[in-house]
Design a protein around this motif. Structure first.
Motif, PDB file in Angstrom:
ATOM      1  N   GLY A  42     -20.902  -5.698   0.534  1.00  0.00           N
ATOM      2  CA  GLY A  42     -20.881  -3.652   0.327  1.00  0.00           C
ATOM      3  C   GLY A  42     -19.728  -3.580  -0.342  1.00  0.00           C
ATOM      4  N   LYS A  43     -19.447  -2.270  -0.677  1.00  0.00           N
ATOM      5  CA  LYS A  43     -18.251  -1.771  -0.702  1.00  0.00           C
ATOM      6  C   LYS A  43     -17.257  -0.969   0.568  1.00  0.00           C
ATOM      7  CE  LYS A  43     -17.006  -1.887  -6.335  1.00  0.00           C
ATOM      8  NZ  LYS A  43     -15.740  -2.758  -5.642  1.00  0.00           N
ATOM      9  N   VAL A  44     -16.317  -0.750   0.665  1.00  0.00           N
ATOM     10  CA  VAL A  44     -15.757   0.122   1.509  1.00  0.00           C
ATOM     11  C   VAL A  44     -14.779   1.304   0.671  1.00  0.00           C
ATOM     12  CG1 VAL A  44     -13.845   0.589   3.245  1.00  0.00           C
ATOM     13  CG2 VAL A  44     -15.121  -1.554   3.600  1.00  0.00           C
ATOM     14  N   HIS A  45     -15.001   2.238   0.864  1.00  0.00           N
ATOM     15  CA  HIS A  45     -15.078   3.615  -0.286  1.00  0.00           C
ATOM     16  C   HIS A  45     -13.784   4.069   0.058  1.00  0.00           C
ATOM     17  CE1 HIS A  45     -18.392   2.585  -2.934  1.00  0.00           C
ATOM     18  NE2 HIS A  45     -19.285   2.698  -1.272  1.00  0.00           N
ATOM     19  N   ALA A  46     -13.346   4.699  -0.644  1.00  0.00           N
ATOM     20  CA  ALA A  46     -11.721   5.736  -0.200  1.00  0.00           C
ATOM     21  C   ALA A  46     -12.369   6.736   0.095  1.00  0.00           C
ATOM     22  CB  ALA A  46     -10.938   5.423  -1.694  1.00  0.00           C
ATOM     23  N   GLY A  47     -11.682   7.172   1.482  1.00  0.00           N
ATOM     24  CA  GLY A  47     -11.669   8.302   2.110  1.00  0.00           C
ATOM     25  C   GLY A  47     -13.007   7.975   3.234  1.00  0.00           C
ATOM     26  N   ALA A  63       0.862  -1.179   0.303  1.00  0.00           N
ATOM     27  CA  ALA A  63       0.079   0.040   0.303  1.00  0.00           C
ATOM     28  C   ALA A  63       0.676   0.896  -0.124  1.00  0.00           C
ATOM     29  CB  ALA A  63      -0.995  -0.536   1.424  1.00  0.00           C
ATOM     30  N   ARG A  64       0.532   2.182  -1.299  1.00  0.00           N
ATOM     31  CA  ARG A  64       1.207   3.438  -0.734  1.00  0.00           C
ATOM     32  C   ARG A  64       1.423   4.367   0.312  1.00  0.00           C
ATOM     33  NH1 ARG A  64      -0.926   7.270  -5.296  1.00  0.00           N
ATOM     34  NH2 ARG A  64      -3.374   7.100  -3.820  1.00  0.00           N
ATOM     35  N   ASN A  65       0.206   4.508   1.271  1.00  0.00           N
ATOM     36  CA  ASN A  65       0.417   5.014   2.652  1.00  0.00           C
ATOM     37  C   ASN A  65      -0.800   4.472   3.511  1.00  0.00           C
ATOM     38  OD1 ASN A  65      -2.152   5.978   1.709  1.00  0.00           O
ATOM     39  ND2 ASN A  65      -1.535   7.357  -0.119  1.00  0.00           N
ATOM     40  N   GLU A  66      -1.596   5.162   4.693  1.00  0.00           N
ATOM     41  CA  GLU A  66      -1.149   4.722   5.180  1.00  0.00           C
ATOM     42  C   GLU A  66      -3.313   4.903   5.678  1.00  0.00           C
ATOM     43  OE1 GLU A  66      -0.403   3.043   8.334  1.00  0.00           O
ATOM     44  OE2 GLU A  66       1.196   3.429   7.713  1.00  0.00           O
ATOM     45  N   THR A  67      -3.863   5.881   4.651  1.00  0.00           N
ATOM     46  CA  THR A  67      -5.301   5.791   4.158  1.00  0.00           C
ATOM     47  C   THR A  67      -5.672   4.782   3.462  1.00  0.00           C
ATOM     48  OG1 THR A  67      -4.777   9.009   3.916  1.00  0.00           O
ATOM     49  CG2 THR A  67      -6.536   7.545   3.006  1.00  0.00           C
ATOM     50  N   GLU A  68      -4.479   4.413   2.435  1.00  0.00           N
ATOM     51  CA  GLU A  68      -5.079   2.864   1.715  1.00  0.00           C
ATOM     52  C   GLU A  68      -4.739   1.779   2.634  1.00  0.00           C
ATOM     53  OE1 GLU A  68      -3.385   4.550  -2.684  1.00  0.00           O
ATOM     54  OE2 GLU A  68      -2.363   3.014  -1.502  1.00  0.00           O
ATOM     55  N   ARG A  69      -4.304   1.302   3.679  1.00  0.00           N
ATOM     56  CA  ARG A  69      -3.969   0.239   4.351  1.00  0.00           C
ATOM     57  C   ARG A  69      -5.250   0.446   5.567  1.00  0.00           C
ATOM     58  NH1 ARG A  69       1.208   2.276   5.059  1.00  0.00           N
ATOM     59  NH2 ARG A  69       3.278   0.901   3.656  1.00  0.00           N
ATOM     60  N   ASP A  70      -6.277   1.703   6.251  1.00  0.00           N
ATOM     61  CA  ASP A  70      -7.118   2.430   6.892  1.00  0.00           C
ATOM     62  C   ASP A  70      -8.076   1.612   5.793  1.00  0.00           C
ATOM     63  OD1 ASP A  70      -5.632   3.137   8.842  1.00  0.00           O
ATOM     64  OD2 ASP A  70      -5.758   5.259   7.933  1.00  0.00           O
ATOM     65  N   GLN A  71      -7.881   1.783   4.426  1.00  0.00           N
ATOM     66  CA  GLN A  71      -9.803   1.054   3.731  1.00  0.00           C
ATOM     67  C   GLN A  71      -9.074  -0.411   3.618  1.00  0.00           C
ATOM     68  OE1 GLN A  71      -9.462   2.500  -0.412  1.00  0.00           O
ATOM     69  NE2 GLN A  71     -11.080   1.955  -0.972  1.00  0.00           N
TER      70      GLN A  71
END
Length: 333
Positions: free
Chosen positions: A324-329, A37-45
């Motif tokens: 369902g999906k988990v959306h970015a942000g 993953a590029r960053n912690e935000t992506e890892r959160d998702q």
């Protein structure tokens, strides 16, 4: 009735292990994919896709372990001394990643906990492969007791199985993320799924070639007549499922690749069962030789058959509720 009780318990334990491999497999796979993953935000998702399920998935590991202890105590007594070290490493890694999962959500600095979660996932997956390989290659038992050394489980074959399970869980994690996320995480997971699928097929081929060459009993099971006439569909269906998985990944389909990855795991699992049944401690102890007294098995079976539908119902409800999906942000909480 007494003759069928070990079969019933073997089936229950087999189902519990299969459910654990599938349900906790994509969970562990997400940890394996954390470093990409590029960053912690992506890892959160990524983590939000399993947040409602991850701890419940390990229920099936407990059921499998307790079922082995209760229904097949002689097998438990032979297997555990032979595989103590990889089992302990697996359990410590699972605890480690569980702590990392919880603390990461409340920590101001997530990088350390992300590293711990990834490391715990990789170690747990590798250790499970070592245990699997140790069972397949056989345990040295005399008069019902393990007589080997502390590191008999550590061979090139068990290391191969450990790497194979990492690849398999990586495939489950990638197809799960492609199905459950959007934006860059989903796109990258789709790309990664191709590589994990190739790795899985290479490892499956290596294990499938090694086991009959190294173990005459397995070669006889698969290639003697008339067994061959009944068993040849297994590798053929595996090849067809692998092709379908690749095709669906290339087409950008979301749900079918994950289901195909699950099917590959189940086919590989079926192959191991075919190779070793009725031995629960290969190559010497069968399920009948290691089973507990009928009274003990019946007593525990009554409780299991009462609770198992409740657990299954809860699992199905939770997965349906958080479909369902988990959306970015999106916010983590």
């Amino acid at each position: 009735m007494e003759m069928y009780l070990p079969l019933i318990w073997a089936a229950l334990i087999g189902v519990a292990v299969a459910l654990y491999i599938i349900l906790d497999g994509f969970d562990l796979g997400i940890g394996i994919l954390f470093p990409f993953a590029r960053n912690e935000t992506e890892r959160d998702q990524m983590m939000r896709t399993v947040a409602p399920f991850w701890d419940g998935n390990e229920t099936w590991l407990i059921l499998g372990g307790v079922g082995l202890f209760v229904a097949f105590p002689r097998a438990y007594a032979a297997i555990m001394p032979a595989l103590y070290l990889p089992v302990i490493v697996m359990l410590v890694a699972l605890v480690f990643r569980g702590v990392a999962f919880e603390f990461r959500t409340v920590s101001h600095s997530k990088k350390g906990w992300s590293f711990a979660f990834a490391l715990g996932s990789i170690l747990a997956s590798f250790s499970q492969g070592l245990v699997l390989g140790g069972l397949v290659q056989g345990i040295n038992v005399v008069n019902g007791q393990y007589v080997g050394g502390s590191f008999d489980w550590l061979t090139p074959f068990t290391v191969l199985c450990g790497l194979a399970l990492i690849a398999g869980y990586g495939l489950l994690g990638a197809t799960w993320l492609h199905m459950k996320t959007d934006a860059e995480v989903a796109a990258r997971s789709q790309r990664q799924a191709r590589y994990w699928l190739v790795a899985v097929l290479v490892f499956m081929a290596a294990v499938s070639l090694y086991t009959p060459l190294a173990e005459p009993r397995i070669a006889a099971r698969w290639f003697s007549l008339p067994n061959f006439y009944f068993l040849w569909p297994v590798p053929v269906v595996t090849a067809l499922v692998a092709f379908a998985c690749w095709y669906w990944i290339e087409r950008g389909r979301e749900v079918p690749p994950f289901l195909a990855a699950v099917a590959l795991f189940l086919l590989g699992y079926a192959g191991l069962v075919i190779s070793n049944f009725p031995y629960i401690v290969p190559p010497s102890l069968t399920i009948w030789e290691t089973s507990a007294s009928p009274g003990s098995q019946i007593f525990m079976l009554i409780g299991t058959l009462f609770l198992l539908p409740m657990v299954l119902g809860y699992v199905i409800f939770v997965y349906w509720l958080f479909r369902g999906k988990v959306h970015a942000g999106e916010s983590y909480h």
